[in-house]
Design an enzyme around this catalytic site. Structure first.
Site, PDB file in Angstrom:
ATOM      1  N   PHE A 127     -74.233  51.421  79.955  1.00 13.87           N
ATOM      2  CA  PHE A 127     -74.777  52.150  78.816  1.00 13.87           C
ATOM      3  C   PHE A 127     -76.205  52.543  79.165  1.00 13.87           C
ATOM      4  O   PHE A 127     -76.833  51.924  80.021  1.00 13.87           O
ATOM      5  CB  PHE A 127     -74.751  51.281  77.551  1.00 13.87           C
ATOM      6  CG  PHE A 127     -73.466  51.420  76.786  1.00 13.87           C
ATOM      7  CD1 PHE A 127     -72.288  50.914  77.304  1.00 13.87           C
ATOM      8  CD2 PHE A 127     -73.437  52.084  75.565  1.00 13.87           C
ATOM      9  CE1 PHE A 127     -71.089  51.056  76.608  1.00 13.87           C
ATOM     10  CE2 PHE A 127     -72.249  52.229  74.866  1.00 13.87           C
ATOM     11  CZ  PHE A 127     -71.071  51.719  75.385  1.00 13.87           C
TER      12      PHE A 127
ATOM     13  N   ASN B  34     -84.419  42.054  70.944  1.00 10.74           N
ATOM     14  CA  ASN B  34     -84.395  43.486  70.637  1.00 10.74           C
ATOM     15  C   ASN B  34     -83.440  43.709  69.471  1.00 10.74           C
ATOM     16  O   ASN B  34     -82.804  42.782  68.985  1.00 10.74           O
ATOM     17  CB  ASN B  34     -84.020  44.306  71.881  1.00 10.74           C
ATOM     18  CG  ASN B  34     -82.654  43.945  72.398  1.00 10.74           C
ATOM     19  OD1 ASN B  34     -81.655  44.150  71.722  1.00 10.74           O
ATOM     20  ND2 ASN B  34     -82.584  43.383  73.604  1.00 10.74           N
TER      21      ASN B  34
ATOM     22  N   ASP C 296     -80.799  42.650  87.127  1.00 10.21           N
ATOM     23  CA  ASP C 296     -80.057  43.753  86.506  1.00 10.21           C
ATOM     24  C   ASP C 296     -78.563  43.467  86.705  1.00 10.21           C
ATOM     25  O   ASP C 296     -78.040  43.553  87.820  1.00 10.21           O
ATOM     26  CB  ASP C 296     -80.456  45.090  87.139  1.00 10.21           C
ATOM     27  CG  ASP C 296     -79.894  46.256  86.326  1.00 10.21           C
ATOM     28  OD1 ASP C 296     -78.707  46.202  85.955  1.00 10.21           O
ATOM     29  OD2 ASP C 296     -80.650  47.200  86.056  1.00 10.21           O
TER      30      ASP C 296
HETATM   31  N1  CTP Z   1     -78.519  46.227  82.031  1.00  2.00           N
HETATM   32  C1  CTP Z   1     -78.132  45.068  82.661  1.00  2.00           C
HETATM   33  N2  CTP Z   1     -79.082  44.168  83.035  1.00  2.00           N
HETATM   34  C2  CTP Z   1     -80.390  44.387  82.809  1.00  2.00           C
HETATM   35  C3  CTP Z   1     -80.791  45.578  82.155  1.00  2.00           C
HETATM   36  C4  CTP Z   1     -79.829  46.481  81.779  1.00  2.00           C
HETATM   37  O1  CTP Z   1     -76.930  44.860  82.866  1.00  2.00           O
HETATM   38  N3  CTP Z   1     -81.270  43.480  83.175  1.00  2.00           N
HETATM   39  C5  CTP Z   1     -77.478  47.209  81.695  1.00  2.00           C
HETATM   40  C6  CTP Z   1     -77.244  47.447  80.222  1.00  2.00           C
HETATM   41  O2  CTP Z   1     -76.225  46.589  79.725  1.00  2.00           O
HETATM   42  C7  CTP Z   1     -76.803  48.888  80.197  1.00  2.00           C
HETATM   43  C8  CTP Z   1     -77.559  49.504  81.357  1.00  2.00           C
HETATM   44  O3  CTP Z   1     -77.928  48.436  82.201  1.00  2.00           O
HETATM   45  O4  CTP Z   1     -75.432  49.033  80.485  1.00  2.00           O
HETATM   46  C9  CTP Z   1     -78.778  50.307  81.043  1.00  2.00           C
HETATM   47  O5  CTP Z   1     -79.617  49.606  80.157  1.00  2.00           O
HETATM   48  P1  CTP Z   1     -80.973  50.277  79.695  1.00  2.00           P
HETATM   49  O6  CTP Z   1     -81.709  49.312  78.834  1.00  2.00           O
HETATM   50  O7  CTP Z   1     -80.718  51.647  79.160  1.00  2.00           O
HETATM   51  O8  CTP Z   1     -81.678  50.530  81.079  1.00  2.00           O
HETATM   52  P2  CTP Z   1     -82.733  49.726  81.860  1.00  2.00           P
HETATM   53  O9  CTP Z   1     -82.152  49.248  83.114  1.00  2.00           O
HETATM   54  O10 CTP Z   1     -83.367  48.715  80.991  1.00  2.00           O
HETATM   55  O11 CTP Z   1     -83.745  50.903  82.231  1.00  2.00           O
HETATM   56  P3  CTP Z   1     -85.019  51.452  81.437  1.00  2.00           P
HETATM   57  O12 CTP Z   1     -85.525  50.325  80.587  1.00  2.00           O
HETATM   58  O13 CTP Z   1     -85.915  51.850  82.525  1.00  2.00           O
HETATM   59  O14 CTP Z   1     -84.529  52.618  80.617  1.00  2.00           O
END
Ligand code: CTP
Length: 398
Positions: A324, A208, A305
């Site tokens: 975040f 990304n 996650d």
């Molecule tokens: N994050 C994480 N592990 C993951 C996905 C996300 O630790 N596998 C953490 C990111 O570092 C950030 C937060 O979760 O602090 C939110 O990330 P974001 O990409 O906004 O959310 P997602 O969980 O991916 O949700 P969505 O894609 O549904 O918006």
């Protein structure tokens, strides 16, 4: 910046030792007391007399110097410092440190110290890239040793590449970051940063646009307030900050393992843009076109996650967990729901729609969502967001 601080400076035997003379001056200009230790080999490059004259301190040279033992034993010497710095750190010294050898004064001090150790490697590029040094580097990083450099450039031996010792002022900056005084002294804060790369096959991966700029700035700001920072980063565009413990990973699963290994922490900030999915099955061979125009089907599996896992830890959860939220629509509503769903204390939400220029840019406009509501911060540089967030974290941990 370093007023009242005592640095034990171990000078290794490499051509860059001449730069350590300037380093002594710079550290003293910054207010530090520098207690020098010479290895046998370093005396081929700098003389005890010049080191002593510049540091205005006694130079320690020999493990079995009984006078020194009477004045100050080697254990005491290693602990009376606020930080131990090795500059230049030769391949030999790194090898000794990684193996736990203690057969001269420098290596014994490094084994005996209870303080943090910052090293500035310096060696020929082939020695730096040798598998033994690569192994030792990984071991030392795992042991929590801090690194500054090496830099890339032309070397005294006529070759070009990584291996040049960091410049004295870079080392001073790393020392300041490693022993900064501030409200976060004694606190361990974990920061994740950058993107993750999820392999599709041995040559392709899912990534990304995260540059790692915001996470890096946060780690730097926390360290400037005196925190001991562990920085777990995916393959980012920006270099990791100096003076913090850096753990480099590629995938989400590696990031989770590194985060769990770095616990316990007083606070954790999850600024990484973790890939939500990885390939369901790992392939070891490159995917090929079949020549008939049929398209590949990629089967995905969900990644763990990391933020939710840490937020929901039953035992040893950090006192403050900050996530975040990268959103493109309904920023506050989605981020508020995300805070609840993941179980973190704060969510720093930002709008990453392409027209905002935030993802990969130098500015950020965030809304900080806490249990008692949302706080809108004006658009500002990512460095300023980091400074303000670090100050808020310090206040919350107080
Ligand atoms: N994050 C994480 N592990 C993951 C996905 C996300 O630790 N596998 C953490 C990111 O570092 C950030 C937060 O979760 O602090 C939110 O990330 P974001 O990409 O906004 O959310 P997602 O969980 O991916 O949700 P969505 O894609 O549904 O918006």
């Amino acid at each position: 910046m370093l007023a009242g601080k005592r640095i034990l400076l171990i000078i290794g035997g490499g051509i860059a030792a001449f730069k350590s003379l300037d380093l002594i001056r710079r550290l003293r200009e910054s207010g530090a007391t520098v207690v020098p230790v010479l290895t046998k080999a370093s005396e081929e490059f700098v003389t005890p007399l010049s080191v002593s004259a510049l540091s205005a301190e006694k130079v320690y040279r020999d493990l079995f110097d009984l006078t020194d033992e009477a004045e100050m034993g080697h254990i005491e010497l290693s602990r009376a410092a606020d930080l131990v710095v090795v500059a230049p750190a030769t391949a030999d010294l790194m090898g000794k440190m990684a193996a736990g050898l203690a057969n001269d004064l420098a290596s014994t001090l490094l084994m005996a110290t209870d303080k943090r150790v910052l090293i500035a490697p310096s060696m020929n590029v082939r020695m730096w890239e040798h598998s033994a040094t690569v192994r030792n580097f990984a071991t030392l990083k795992g042991d929590g040793v801090l690194f500054v450099g090496p830099n890339e450039g032309s070397m005294a031996c006529g070759e070009f590449g990584p291996g040049r010792m960091a410049e004295p002022m870079e080392i001073v900056a790393a020392v300041e970051a490693a022993i900064a005084d501030g409200p976060l002294n004694g606190k361990h804060v974990l920061v994740t940063s950058g993107p993750t790369h999820e392999p599709i096959d041995p040559v392709r991966y899912i990534a990304n646009r995260s540059s790692g700029a915001q996470g890096t700035a946060i780690a730097q700001a926390l360290s400037a307030l005196g925190a001991e920072v562990t920085f777990v980063t995916g393959p980012a565009d920006v270099s990791p900050p100096a003076g913090v413990r850096v753990i480099e990973v590629q995938t989400a699963r590696e990031m989770l393992a590194a985060v769990q290994a770095a616990m316990p922490a007083d606070a954790a900030v999850f600024a990484a843009a973790v890939a939500d999915w990885r390939m369901a099955e790992e392939t070891t061979s490159k995917m090929k076109k079949d020549g008939k125009g049929s398209l590949p089907v990629l089967n995905f599996a969900e990644n763990p996650d990391i933020l939710a896992t840490v937020s929901q830890m039953k035992k040893g959860r950090p006192d403050l967990v900050v996530g975040f939220a990268a959103e493109t629509d309904d920023v506050v509503k989605n981020a508020t729901a995300k805070r609840k769903r993941k179980g973190c204390d704060w969510i720093v939400a930002n709008d990453v729609s392409p027209e905002t220029g935030i993802m990969g840019g130098s500015e950020n406009a965030v809304v900080v969502i806490k249990a008692d509501g949302a706080e809108d911060w004006p658009r500002m540089g990512k460095d300023q967001v980091a400074t303000r967030l670090a100050a808020a974290i310090a206040e919350a941990l107080d």
